[in-house]
Design an enzyme around this catalytic site. Sequence first.
Site, PDB file in Angstrom:
ATOM      1  N   SER A  57       0.795  -1.240   0.000  1.00  0.00           N
ATOM      2  CA  SER A  57       0.000   0.000   0.000  1.00  0.00           C
ATOM      3  C   SER A  57       0.823   1.283   0.000  1.00  0.00           C
ATOM      4  O   SER A  57       0.252   2.375  -0.100  1.00  0.00           O
ATOM      5  CB  SER A  57      -0.953   0.005   1.199  1.00  0.00           C
ATOM      6  OG  SER A  57      -2.035  -0.863   0.969  1.00  0.00           O
ATOM      7  N   LYS A  60       0.095   3.805  -2.632  1.00  0.00           N
ATOM      8  CA  LYS A  60      -0.919   4.858  -2.542  1.00  0.00           C
ATOM      9  C   LYS A  60      -0.314   6.256  -2.420  1.00  0.00           C
ATOM     10  O   LYS A  60      -1.037   7.251  -2.549  1.00  0.00           O
ATOM     11  CB  LYS A  60      -1.867   4.584  -1.379  1.00  0.00           C
ATOM     12  CG  LYS A  60      -2.712   3.321  -1.554  1.00  0.00           C
ATOM     13  CD  LYS A  60      -3.708   3.162  -0.416  1.00  0.00           C
ATOM     14  CE  LYS A  60      -4.596   1.944  -0.600  1.00  0.00           C
ATOM     15  NZ  LYS A  60      -3.969   0.694  -0.136  1.00  0.00           N
ATOM     16  N   SER A 117      -5.504   3.447   4.862  1.00  0.00           N
ATOM     17  CA  SER A 117      -5.094   2.785   3.622  1.00  0.00           C
ATOM     18  C   SER A 117      -6.275   2.138   2.894  1.00  0.00           C
ATOM     19  O   SER A 117      -6.173   1.015   2.389  1.00  0.00           O
ATOM     20  CB  SER A 117      -4.024   1.723   3.925  1.00  0.00           C
ATOM     21  OG  SER A 117      -3.347   1.339   2.762  1.00  0.00           O
TER      22      SER A 117
END
Length: 378
Positions: A57, A60, A117
Amino acid sequence: MKRTLSALLALIFLLAPVPPARAEELAVESQACLLMEKATGEVLYAVNEHQQLEPASVTKIMTVLLVMEAIDSGALAYDDLITASAYACSMGGSQIWLKENEQMTVEDMLKAVCVVSANDCSVALAEHLAGSADAFVARMNQRAGELGMNDTNFVNPTGLPAQGHVTSAYDIALMSRELILNHPDVRRFTTIWMDTLRDGASGLNNTNKLIRFYQGATGLKTGSTSSALYCLSATAERDGMELIAVILKAPTSTQRFESAKVLLNYGFAAYGLTEARPPQPIQPVPVKLGEVSAVTPRLAGDSTILAAKEKLSSIEVQVDLEEALAAPVEEGQEIGRMTVTAGGQTLKVIPLVADRGVARLTYWQIFQRCLKMAFMGG
């Protein structure tokens, strides 16, 4: 001929609580890592920084960067409403459990991405900005190329496991720096420890534990999957210097945070920032046969200096300028340089350029000027 101005800048900095560590002593437990200073982009420490690994993640950061660029350009607003698609709601993993056709503001979705997240919000934002997740991924890779992220290939906006979805510690530092340097408003989200959505019905707890437990923490993004293991891009600021610590493929969550702290502690203890400038204003440079008599030198680069703390007290600035210029002079024309050294080592050379263009006098203008001088002299 040139004239030279030299000045010794007396600078005193408070040392961080721990003494500077040699790079080989850093106890970082991860497959790859990197420490970068934000203002200069200089790398202070790195191991396997160009190895292509799964970022989970931490991906991101690029998703958030594109959203923040859209907001700051006016193409998107915090209070714009986004409608969740069935596809966005199907992401799984970390999420806030968006329901199909549920509407939420850009601000709340961005908050969910930065704090917990949220994969569903990442895809919803991507679809809203680019029309589809695939089109958004194309933008992600285009932006990565523009930033020099040569180790990177994005396949999705979330970081969920996908064949060929890879990046490196160095590339993560590049996009992290771009985000925090040029879009500081993102701190409103990345520094949240606890918050809520849906009028208090949904609680948010930051996945980045450094936000609560590390002095000066400003962000940025965690990530973990069974194949990527534990990843982190951690940012923190102390005494006006912000650092970016990237950890990829740490064995445990605790080790990624502890390793990031090791990198950040090292950077804050060993390095400092200062602005290099002469102790007195640089004088204008005369222009011969120009429509104006002089130009004012200006710095053509950033004068921020990053150096080991033991060198900061011995920084020396030398300014070399042309004694005179002959017209025509172009705006931005290099007319000298400022050299910053410490202990005989050159830290930075910054060009000095003309602040304006100066046209050459015509023969008629020269003749008129001579007549005027003769008349005044009579």
